[in-house]
Design a protein around this motif. Structure first.
Motif, PDB file in Angstrom:
ATOM      1  N   ALA A 255       0.729  -1.264   0.033  1.00  0.00           N
ATOM      2  CA  ALA A 255      -0.729   0.147   0.280  1.00  0.00           C
ATOM      3  C   ALA A 255       1.191   1.410   0.016  1.00  0.00           C
ATOM      4  N   VAL A 256       1.723   1.137   0.328  1.00  0.00           N
ATOM      5  CA  VAL A 256       3.150   2.251   1.558  1.00  0.00           C
ATOM      6  C   VAL A 256       3.349   3.013  -0.567  1.00  0.00           C
ATOM      7  N   LYS A 257       3.249   1.959  -1.559  1.00  0.00           N
ATOM      8  CA  LYS A 257       3.736   2.226  -2.572  1.00  0.00           C
ATOM      9  C   LYS A 257       2.720   3.125  -3.638  1.00  0.00           C
ATOM     10  N   VAL A 258       2.162   2.928  -2.694  1.00  0.00           N
ATOM     11  CA  VAL A 258       0.684   4.030  -3.587  1.00  0.00           C
ATOM     12  C   VAL A 258       0.501   5.325  -3.473  1.00  0.00           C
TER      13      VAL A 258
ATOM     14  N   LYS B  68       8.903  15.195  -2.386  1.00  0.00           N
ATOM     15  CA  LYS B  68       8.131  14.138  -2.073  1.00  0.00           C
ATOM     16  C   LYS B  68       8.815  12.727  -2.331  1.00  0.00           C
ATOM     17  N   MET B  69       9.599  12.502  -3.380  1.00  0.00           N
ATOM     18  CA  MET B  69      10.491  11.601  -4.177  1.00  0.00           C
ATOM     19  C   MET B  69      11.889  12.184  -3.402  1.00  0.00           C
ATOM     20  N   MET B  70      11.824  13.406  -3.123  1.00  0.00           N
ATOM     21  CA  MET B  70      13.971  12.802  -2.508  1.00  0.00           C
ATOM     22  C   MET B  70      13.550  12.703  -1.043  1.00  0.00           C
ATOM     23  N   THR B  71      12.502  12.588  -0.577  1.00  0.00           N
ATOM     24  CA  THR B  71      11.872  12.185   0.679  1.00  0.00           C
ATOM     25  C   THR B  71      12.347  10.906   0.665  1.00  0.00           C
ATOM     26  N   GLY B  72      11.376  10.026  -0.227  1.00  0.00           N
ATOM     27  CA  GLY B  72      11.390   8.418   0.282  1.00  0.00           C
ATOM     28  C   GLY B  72      10.003   8.311  -0.115  1.00  0.00           C
ATOM     29  N   VAL B  73       9.452   9.177   0.236  1.00  0.00           N
ATOM     30  CA  VAL B  73       7.444   9.619   0.383  1.00  0.00           C
ATOM     31  C   VAL B  73       7.350   8.867  -0.610  1.00  0.00           C
ATOM     32  N   LEU B  74       7.314   9.565  -1.860  1.00  0.00           N
ATOM     33  CA  LEU B  74       7.216   9.176  -2.922  1.00  0.00           C
ATOM     34  C   LEU B  74       7.505   8.218  -4.080  1.00  0.00           C
ATOM     35  N   LEU B  75       7.164   7.044  -4.568  1.00  0.00           N
ATOM     36  CA  LEU B  75       7.960   6.675  -5.077  1.00  0.00           C
ATOM     37  C   LEU B  75       7.835   7.509  -6.598  1.00  0.00           C
ATOM     38  N   PRO B  76       9.188   7.215  -7.296  1.00  0.00           N
ATOM     39  CA  PRO B  76       9.353   7.488  -9.047  1.00  0.00           C
ATOM     40  C   PRO B  76       8.765   6.575 -10.067  1.00  0.00           C
ATOM     41  N   THR B  77       7.928   7.103 -10.783  1.00  0.00           N
ATOM     42  CA  THR B  77       7.693   6.051 -11.957  1.00  0.00           C
ATOM     43  C   THR B  77       8.775   5.487 -12.985  1.00  0.00           C
ATOM     44  N   SER B  78       9.955   6.732 -12.916  1.00  0.00           N
ATOM     45  CA  SER B  78      10.413   5.816 -13.620  1.00  0.00           C
ATOM     46  C   SER B  78      12.578   6.992 -13.250  1.00  0.00           C
ATOM     47  N   GLY B  79      13.781   6.610 -13.241  1.00  0.00           N
ATOM     48  CA  GLY B  79      14.444   7.348 -13.259  1.00  0.00           C
ATOM     49  C   GLY B  79      15.358   6.707 -11.684  1.00  0.00           C
ATOM     50  N   VAL B  87      19.137   5.088  -1.705  1.00  0.00           N
ATOM     51  CA  VAL B  87      17.658   5.489  -2.349  1.00  0.00           C
ATOM     52  C   VAL B  87      16.065   5.785  -1.821  1.00  0.00           C
ATOM     53  N   PRO B  88      16.172   6.896  -1.521  1.00  0.00           N
ATOM     54  CA  PRO B  88      15.162   7.066  -0.517  1.00  0.00           C
ATOM     55  C   PRO B  88      13.753   6.241  -0.822  1.00  0.00           C
ATOM     56  N   TYR B  89      13.417   6.359  -1.550  1.00  0.00           N
ATOM     57  CA  TYR B  89      12.290   5.147  -0.977  1.00  0.00           C
ATOM     58  C   TYR B  89      12.666   3.853  -1.012  1.00  0.00           C
ATOM     59  N   LYS B  90      13.676   3.184  -1.579  1.00  0.00           N
ATOM     60  CA  LYS B  90      14.054   2.042  -0.878  1.00  0.00           C
ATOM     61  C   LYS B  90      14.401   1.722   0.337  1.00  0.00           C
ATOM     62  N   ASP B  91      15.078   2.677   0.880  1.00  0.00           N
ATOM     63  CA  ASP B  91      16.005   2.748   2.173  1.00  0.00           C
ATOM     64  C   ASP B  91      15.014   3.774   3.203  1.00  0.00           C
ATOM     65  N   ALA B  96      15.758   8.500   5.952  1.00  0.00           N
ATOM     66  CA  ALA B  96      15.241   9.663   7.181  1.00  0.00           C
ATOM     67  C   ALA B  96      16.278  10.511   7.796  1.00  0.00           C
ATOM     68  N   ALA B  97      16.712   9.177   8.608  1.00  0.00           N
ATOM     69  CA  ALA B  97      18.145  10.295   9.646  1.00  0.00           C
ATOM     70  C   ALA B  97      18.881  10.898   8.938  1.00  0.00           C
ATOM     71  N   ASN B  98      19.161  10.880   8.137  1.00  0.00           N
ATOM     72  CA  ASN B  98      20.097  12.322   7.082  1.00  0.00           C
ATOM     73  C   ASN B  98      19.505  13.177   6.524  1.00  0.00           C
ATOM     74  N   ILE B  99      18.374  13.238   6.452  1.00  0.00           N
ATOM     75  CA  ILE B  99      17.342  14.897   5.819  1.00  0.00           C
ATOM     76  C   ILE B  99      16.514  15.103   6.918  1.00  0.00           C
ATOM     77  N   GLY B 100      16.987  16.370   6.638  1.00  0.00           N
ATOM     78  CA  GLY B 100      15.620  16.986   7.768  1.00  0.00           C
ATOM     79  C   GLY B 100      14.560  17.765   6.708  1.00  0.00           C
ATOM     80  N   VAL B 101      13.377  18.103   7.077  1.00  0.00           N
ATOM     81  CA  VAL B 101      12.385  18.171   6.083  1.00  0.00           C
ATOM     82  C   VAL B 101      10.665  19.912   6.698  1.00  0.00           C
ATOM     83  N   VAL B 102      11.016  20.676   6.129  1.00  0.00           N
ATOM     84  CA  VAL B 102      10.267  21.478   6.316  1.00  0.00           C
ATOM     85  C   VAL B 102       9.008  21.970   5.839  1.00  0.00           C
ATOM     86  N   PHE B 103       8.012  21.808   5.866  1.00  0.00           N
ATOM     87  CA  PHE B 103       7.191  22.374   4.474  1.00  0.00           C
ATOM     88  C   PHE B 103       6.375  23.520   5.067  1.00  0.00           C
TER      89      PHE B 103
END
Lengths: 264, 323
Positions: A255-258, B68-79, B87-91, B96-103
């Motif tokens: 699910a987290v992938k979507v 959001k892709m850089m932080t690993g929250v969103l999975l890129p479609t390609s690239g 690789v953010p979305y894999k790990d 997260a331990a190495n980045i900080g984010v402010v929205f």
């Protein structure tokens, strides 16, 4: 380990912030108890006999009062939490923490539950003990009860976690969550003792994970059984905990992938 | 080695084509009519450690999606994406331990807890040593007046205070990269200046890489040496802030004070009370030439010539007539 303790602690502190809500929770539980008292009194009076489904009125009341306050303690709002986080886009800030989403959400709930347990369940428990004239034992069964509750909390959280995953697909889960809450409350044995269920349903329910949430700890507390049987009950609970955990974890990984994040 | 690397990254969303009204809404329940939205399309860039990069683009250009892709929250479609060697979305949790984010539009502090409690929780979940934590807080206290905020619950803070605290929280674990998504949105001038100074100092002290999205050109002028511009998911500029004006042509604004109605071929003309503003590209249509032509036919009481600002250039790019 330290990070989890910190999150549990945060849940405990946060639970204490909203003092009025705490008081209201106790009042709400009290009103509920008064209602079920008169409801079941009417049921027993109309039955004409002293026992219904093998349980006496005091037995039923002790069970229901304790089960309902246990329900107040153990009710999990993870689905609502995920739903809100998803709708507002706040889920981002949870996903970018160096702690997994599950732990990040479970821990504060544990913390809040510990506070709820101390502030609502224990006083109710003591009150019921004295009002019922020492109806149940205060001995080794308490230890079984506590262990059973800890497992039950995990099952309850995992079920919520599973439903939370559906939110990631649908973005909204209102109706589904109502169904989940009702099923857990009814088949878990928090609303009606499972002994009152008609035969085929009773058997079906005993093979579901829900009875392991409220019925199992209550049986450990109120029932009289040999240690082997108690251990057996605990193992069944443990099995359910593992199954539900695994199922929700697998679902989450898909699910987290979507995940899509709303707003800016 | 670059600390953030994007190689030909795309993110496509499948969106339901929604119909209008109640009947349309009912039909939508059974609709299979999807369209693909290319939020980010083939973006490549890399950022070196210690840089402050301004990541700009109009609303809906794909800035937040990139973050959001850089932080690993969103999975890129390609690239391929790499952030501090991962690789953010894999790990995700390790990245997260190495980045900080402010929205800028949402806080990640504990809403009902006093600030210091939030900091303590962050200290524990990011596993910051007592020594580093004390050092960082000492730094913070030397930069901003933090004491009065410690005991204040986040929900009682003003937007400015909250943003300030959110930025401090994002730097607390001394991350290699910090993403700031519109950090000065909705703040007053004084608070903006304060926040910019804070970001600048925090970047310098620990050589933290900062990627900043904003709509406030003041943020860019104050902080960014390098600018990346994205529009409709496509990268259209990646170079130094100074080169921006060279790259998009030497624009100048000619201001003329006159009562007449001015028309001139192939230049943008706007009237601002008694001043008429003419924006022109110097190498195609020199200011002097326009002036000469206009003064023959109109009565001009005053003139001014101004260099175009970064803001004007960005405005032109967003409007689509940059090149």
């Amino acid at each position: 380990m330290k990070k989890y303790l910190a999150l549990i602690r945060s849940g405990m502190v946060e639970a204490l912030v909203y003092r009025t809500s705490f008081v209201l929770k106790i009042v709400g539980n009290l009103i509920y108890i008064i209602i079920i008292y008169y409801l079941w009194k009417a049921i027993f009076q109309s039955s004409g006999t002293g026992t219904v489904a093998g349980m006496t009125f005091p037995q039923t009341m002790v069970y229901l009062v304790l089960a309902s306050s246990l329900f107040a303690v153990m009710e999990v709002y993870l689905v609502w939490g995920t739903h809100n986080a998803m709708q507002s886009g706040q889920i981002v800030s949870q996903l970018i923490k160096p702690v997994g989403y599950r732990a990040y959400n479970y821990c504060p709930f544990f913390g809040a539950m510990i506070m709820d347990f101390i502030i609502t369940f224990i006083p109710t428990f003591i009150l019921v003990y004295f009002l019922s004239g020492g109806y149940f034992d205060l001995g080794i069964n308490l230890l079984w009860f506590i262990i059973s509750i800890i497992i039950a909390v995990n099952i309850s959280l995992s079920i919520d976690y599973f439903v939370s995953c559906i939110v990631l697909y649908t973005q909204s889960v209102w109706g589904l969550n109502i169904v989940k809450e009702t099923i857990v409350m009814l088949f878990g044995g928090a609303a009606i003792p499972l002994a009152f269920f008609p035969e085929p349903l009773k058997t079906i329910v005993s093979y579901m994970p829900f009875q392991a949430i409220y019925n199992a700890p209550m049986m450990q507390l109120l029932g009289e059984a040999a240690p082997q049987k108690r251990l057996g009950m605990l193992l069944v609970q443990l099995l359910w905990a593992v199954v539900v955990y695994a199922a929700s974890e697998l679902f989450w990984r898909r699910a987290v992938k979507v995940v899509t994040v709303n707003g800016g | 080695m670059p600390i953030v690397e994007f190689k030909n990254v795309s993110k496509h969303f499948k969106v339901l084509n929604r119909r209008e009204g109640l009947v349309g809404g009912l039909k939508d329940l059974f609709s299979r009519d999807y369209k693909t939205v290319k939020a980010v399309d083939g973006v490549s860039f890399s950022v070196e450690a210690g840089e402050i990069v301004g990541y700009l683009g109009p609303n809906g250009a794909g800035k937040s999606t990139t973050i959001k892709m850089m932080t690993g929250v969103l999975l890129p479609t390609s690239g391929d994406i790499s952030v501090s060697g991962r690789v953010p979305y894999k790990d995700r949790t390790k990245t997260a331990a190495n980045i900080g984010v402010v929205f800028g539009q949402r806080s990640q502090l504990w809403w009902s807890l006093p600030l210091i409690e939030s900091f303590k929780i962050l200290r524990d979940i990011y596993d910051i040593s007592q020594e580093d934590y004390a050092k960082q807080l000492a730094l913070y206290e030397s930069l901003v007046d933090l004491e009065p905020l410690y005991s204040k619950p986040v929900r009682e803070m003003s937007l400015g205070q909250r943003t300030l605290c959110d930025i401090l929280a994002a730097f607390l674990h001394n991350p290699a990269v910090v993403f700031l998504d519109e950090p000065t949105i909705g703040l007053d001038v004084a608070m903006k200046a304060k926040i910019r100074e804070l970001i600048h100092t925090l970047n310098r002290v620990n050589n933290t890489t900062i990627i900043l999205t904003t709509h406030d050109i003041g943020d860019v002028d104050a902080l960014c040496r390098r600018i990346v511009i994205i529009d409709k998911g496509v990268m259209i500029y990646d170079d130094s802030a100074e080169n921006l004006s060279k790259f998009f042509g030497q624009y100048r604004t000619l201001k003329i004070k006159t009562d007449d109605e001015i028309t001139y071929e192939s230049v943008t003309i706007t009237r601002n009370e008694e001043w008429v503003e003419i924006v022109t590209k110097e190498d195609e249509m020199p200011v002097m030439e326009i002036l000469q032509a206009l003064q023959k036919s109109h009565k001009i009481s005053d003139i001014r010539i101004e260099e175009i600002t970064t803001e004007e250039i960005i405005k032109k790019i967003y409007a689509g007539d940059g090149r």
